[in-house]
Each structure stands twice: as structure tokens, then as C-alpha cells.
Scaffold this active site. Structure first.
Site, mmCIF file in Angstrom:
data_model
loop_
_atom_site.group_PDB
_atom_site.id
_atom_site.type_symbol
_atom_site.label_atom_id
_atom_site.label_comp_id
_atom_site.label_asym_id
_atom_site.label_seq_id
_atom_site.Cartn_x
_atom_site.Cartn_y
_atom_site.Cartn_z
ATOM 1 N N SER A 135 41.886 48.143 23.843
ATOM 2 C CA SER A 135 42.811 48.158 24.842
ATOM 3 C C SER A 135 44.053 49.183 24.431
ATOM 4 C CB SER A 135 43.445 46.752 25.445
ATOM 5 O OG SER A 135 44.384 46.677 26.145
ATOM 6 N N LYS A 163 45.707 50.961 29.942
ATOM 7 C CA LYS A 163 46.632 50.255 30.685
ATOM 8 C C LYS A 163 47.200 51.090 31.706
ATOM 9 C CE LYS A 163 47.017 46.098 28.874
ATOM 10 N NZ LYS A 163 46.514 44.578 29.543
ATOM 11 N N ASP A 188 43.489 48.420 33.205
ATOM 12 C CA ASP A 188 43.962 47.246 33.436
ATOM 13 C C ASP A 188 45.514 47.324 33.726
ATOM 14 O OD1 ASP A 188 44.978 44.464 33.379
ATOM 15 O OD2 ASP A 188 44.412 44.220 31.227
ATOM 16 N N GLU A 213 40.608 46.323 36.087
ATOM 17 C CA GLU A 213 41.141 44.831 35.732
ATOM 18 C C GLU A 213 42.177 44.473 36.507
ATOM 19 O OE1 GLU A 213 41.013 44.336 31.566
ATOM 20 O OE2 GLU A 213 42.182 42.546 31.454
ATOM 21 N N ASP A 238 41.355 38.900 35.502
ATOM 22 C CA ASP A 238 42.055 38.305 34.279
ATOM 23 C C ASP A 238 42.874 37.315 34.695
ATOM 24 O OD1 ASP A 238 43.571 38.039 31.985
ATOM 25 O OD2 ASP A 238 43.881 39.915 31.242
ATOM 26 N N LYS A 262 39.761 34.869 28.450
ATOM 27 C CA LYS A 262 40.700 34.526 27.472
ATOM 28 C C LYS A 262 40.623 33.042 27.042
ATOM 29 C CE LYS A 262 43.783 38.539 28.089
ATOM 30 N NZ LYS A 262 44.629 39.197 28.839
ATOM 31 N N GLY A 290 41.895 39.931 25.080
ATOM 32 C CA GLY A 290 42.601 39.715 23.724
ATOM 33 C C GLY A 290 43.949 39.655 24.165
HETATM 34 C C1 NPQ Z 1 45.429 41.715 28.864
HETATM 35 N N1 NPQ Z 1 45.969 42.169 26.565
HETATM 36 O O1 NPQ Z 1 44.236 42.051 28.927
HETATM 37 C C2 NPQ Z 1 46.295 41.767 27.835
HETATM 38 C C3 NPQ Z 1 47.713 41.373 28.102
HETATM 39 C C4 NPQ Z 1 48.635 41.408 26.955
HETATM 40 C C5 NPQ Z 1 44.700 43.468 24.795
HETATM 41 O O2 NPQ Z 1 45.328 44.298 27.057
HETATM 42 C C6 NPQ Z 1 51.914 40.355 23.174
HETATM 43 C C7 NPQ Z 1 50.830 39.478 23.348
HETATM 44 C C8 NPQ Z 1 51.579 41.518 24.019
HETATM 45 C C9 NPQ Z 1 49.833 39.438 24.141
HETATM 46 C C10 NPQ Z 1 50.613 42.291 25.989
HETATM 47 C C11 NPQ Z 1 45.285 43.398 26.284
HETATM 48 C C12 NPQ Z 1 50.623 41.586 25.041
HETATM 49 C C13 NPQ Z 1 49.675 40.330 25.072
HETATM 50 C C14 NPQ Z 1 49.659 42.455 26.883
HETATM 51 C C15 NPQ Z 1 48.970 40.646 26.378
HETATM 52 O O3 NPQ Z 1 46.074 41.957 30.135
HETATM 53 MG MG MG Z 2 44.122 42.187 31.136
#
Ligand code: NPQ
Ligand code: MG
Length: 368
Positions: A135, A163, A188, A213, A238, A262, A290
């Protein structure tokens, strides 16, 4: 098992990069780590609540409160028959799923260790290695985005997720797709769009994305179902999926054709397994999301991602991408886009006490 002691740590670990999403930017991973002790064994759970309530309502502070006042008193000094036994005791506590998941996953680790089985096997996992994707946060420019994708494609990741936020979204996806015509590519939005701005989402339809996403509101299902009717690309939810109940409703409404699971967001492995069953019945593929987890949370993710329904690459990339030094050994590392599933008892990785001491900000012990 009788849980004798619970140790709740607040941990801070610097990230190796700035991670920008549509809702904010992070440079430090701040989280709670829970250790449950029973008959000389330790079970570990990592709480994925962040410092601020910007991805989800829970924070390090609220989770610490709910754990200290309501959840840990249910297990410390108590005879817990199974992780499901904890789930029933904790059912009276509404929401606060990330706090619950910290306890539930620590119990899963503890029970698997007590029976000498890997957590993957205990959950019904069937894979010996999982496919992993990456990601990528929002980079300053379109050119940076393409270079970052190039780097990670070179490292063998099986899917690249960008993102996005309204603005340079279409331009970025177009540039990446032109440079890499055949990679598995996804985006996402972390709920940054509305039906009113959904033309920007529809403009992504020609780029052969594997899925889009969470384009719309974090609690919405109905608008996603409406948007889905105007898209060829599947929607993956999500934030909107907090439970198996949500998953069933979302699928019935046509709000998603893919689900990001998650463990923390849904309240633990038990709920993840129930989502797995709902999705299997409907033929909906899953993948493991994640939260920039340190080693304990990452190992908990890898275990669930080894189940058959987790058929798409997850956000479970190498620990070394995120941290100079992780709190577990051996480190969870992917090569060629594949991460081996640990086979040792429980999460299958050992906590490095020396590293953990260095990154611990505060520690609270709970005894009966
Ligand atoms: C998601 N994660 O899928 C999340 C959102 C996310 C890997 O894209 C600190 C801790 C910062 C958790 C930023 C990914 C974060 C976090 C984004 C989770 O939407
Ligand atoms: Mg997400």
C-alpha cells in the site's frame, strides 16, 4: 487457561517513511501491545487503534481505557476456556472492536502455544506462504508515484495499491497504468469521495483496476451499492465492514464484491472467521488489510491470511519496509512477493524483549 497477569504497553516506533492518506499523515507508529501470561506462556496481541480517530473511531487512548476498565478485568485472574469464551464475556461491551481484538488475538496466540500448534493451523489456514501486496501512500508528485511503484514492482510485490484523494487521482492512476500495463493495481480512497464527486471514481473505470477500495463514507453501504451499478471495476469495502453482519448486508445490497478484512477493525480472529464463512458462501474474495503493524500484529495478520478465502494479496508487506528494527524475530519478510507463514507454536515469532523495552513508553501490569 487461567490468565495470571496482563501487561499493557504503549509503544512508539518511528516509521521509515511518511505515510500519507486522504485522512492524514503518519511518521510514528504509536500502539498498545498486550501480553497475557498463563502457566509460563505469553500470548501477544497488538491493538491497531492509532493515535488519532481518523481511520476509525478508536484511539490509543480510548482502547487503553476500555482495556483497563472493562476488558482486562474479564480475563485477569479468570479461567478462560477458549478465545470464544472471551468473546461471549466481552459481548456486553459494544463497539470498541480494536480493543477487543487485542485481547482476543492475544488469547488465540496463548491457546495455540498451549496446544503446540501454529496460529495459522489453529485458525484453519491452508497456505504455507501468502501472496503480499503493498500500500503506497500519496506521494508529492505523479512522477514520484510512478517511481515508487517501479521500486516495489521490482521487489516482487504481487499487487500495488495507491492511496488516492480527489485531485490528482486519475492522473496518477493513468501514469502508473501506462508505465505498468499488466500489474495488479488497486486504489484506496479511505472514504474521500461522495456520490456527488463519484465521476472521479467512474473515471478510474478504464484502467483495469482489480478493485476500488472504500471510495465513499466510512459507515455507508447504500451509496456504495448505487455507485457499484455504474462501475465495471469491483468495489472493495474496508471501513464500512465492522462485522460478519455488515459483510452479509453489504454483499446482499451489492455494495461490494471484495472485502478487506482487518482483524482489529472487526474485533478479532473469531469475527474474521465468521466473515470468511459469509464470503465463502457468496463467492466473495477476501484479502488481509494492514495498519502498519509491528511484528506481533503482522504475524497475527499472516496467520489469518493463510486461510483459503484470503485469495487476493494483502497489505502484509515486509516488516523492514516500515521499521529499522522490529519487536519480533525472525522478522516477517516477503521475498518475490511471498511471505512464508510461520510454523512454530502460536504466532510463530518471538518477541525481542530488549527491543521492546527500548520502544516502550509506558507499561501497566494487571494482576488478579
Ligand atoms: C487502509 N492501511 O487500508 C489502511 C489505513 C491506514 C496500509 O493502507 C498509522 C496506522 C497510519 C494505521 C494509515 C493501509 C495508518 C494506518 C492508514 C492505517 O485503509
Ligand atoms: Mg483501506
Amino acid at each position: 487457561m487461567r490468565v495470571e497477569v496482563a501487561v499493557l504497553r504503549h509503544v512508539e516506533m518511528p516509521l521509515r517513511f511518511r505515510f500519507r492518506t486522504s485522512f492524514g499523515e503518519t511518521t510514528i507508529k504509536s500502539f498498545l501491545l498486550l501480553e497475557l501470561l498463563s502457566s509460563g506462556l505469553s500470548g501477544f496481541g497488538e491493538c491497531v487503534a492509532e493515535a488519532g480517530p481518523f481511520y476509525a473511531p478508536e484511539t490509543v487512548g480510548t482502547a487503553g481505557h476500555v482495556l483497563s476498565e472493562f476488558l482486562l478485568p474479564l480475563v485477569v485472574g479468570a479461567e478462560i476456556a477458549s478465545p470464544e469464551d472471551f468473546e461471549s464475556r466481552a459481548a456486553r461491551v459494544r463497539g470498541n472492536r480494536m480493543a477487543k481484538a487485542a485481547v482476543e488475538t492475544a488469547l488465540r496466540d496463548l491457546f495455540a502455544k498451549a496446544s503446540g500448534t501454529s496460529l495459522s493451523a489453529a485458525l484453519g489456514g491452508t497456505r504455507t506462504a501468502i501472496e503480499v501486496g503493498v500500500s503506497l501512500g500519496i506521494s508529492p508528485t505523479v512522477a514520484d508515484t510512478v517511481e515508487n511503484v517501479r521500486k516495489h514492482v521490482g521487489e516482487g510485490y504481487r499487487r500495488i495499491k495507491l492511496k488516492i484523494e480527489p485531485g490528482t487521482d486519475v492522473e496518477r492512476v493513468k501514469a502508473v497504468r501506462e508505465a505498468f500495463p499488466s500489474i495488479a493495481l488497486t486504489v484506496d480512497a479511505n472514504a474521500a469521495y461522495t456520490l456527488a464527486t463519484a465521476d472521479r471514481i467512474r473515471a478510474l473505470d478504464p484502467f483495469g483496476l482489480d478493485y476500488i477500495e472504500q471510495p465513499l463514507h466510512h459507515e455507508d453501504l447504500a451509496d456504495h451499492a448505487e455507485l457499484a451499478k455504474t462501475l465495471r471495476t469491483p468495489i472493495c469495502l474496508d471501513e464500512s465492514i465492522r462485522s460478519a453482519r455488515d459483510a452479509r448486508t453489504a454483499i446482499a445490497l451489492g455494495a461490494c464484491r471484495v472485502i478487506n478484512v482487518k482483524i482489529g477493525r472487526v474485533g478479532g480472529h473469531g469475527e474474521a472467521l465468521r466473515i470468511h464463512a459469509v464470503a465463502a458462501r457468496a463467492g466473495v474474495p477476501l484479502w488481509c488489510g494492514g495498519m502498519l503493524e509491528a511484528g506481533v500484529g503482522r504475524a497475527q495478520n499472516v496467520a489469518v491470511a493463510s486461510l483459503p478465502g484470503f485469495s487476493k494479496p494483502g497489505d502484509t508487506s515486509s516488516s523492514s519496509r516500515y521499521f529499522e528494527e522490529d519487536i519480533v524475530t525472525p522478522p516477517l519478510e516477503a521475498t518475490g512477493g511471498l511471505m512464508p507463514v510461520p510454523t512454530g507454536p502460536g504466532i510463530g515469532v518471538a518477541v525481542r524483549r530488549d527491543v521492546l523495552e527500548r520502544v516502550t513508553v509506558t507499561r501497566k501490569d494487571f494482576r488478579a
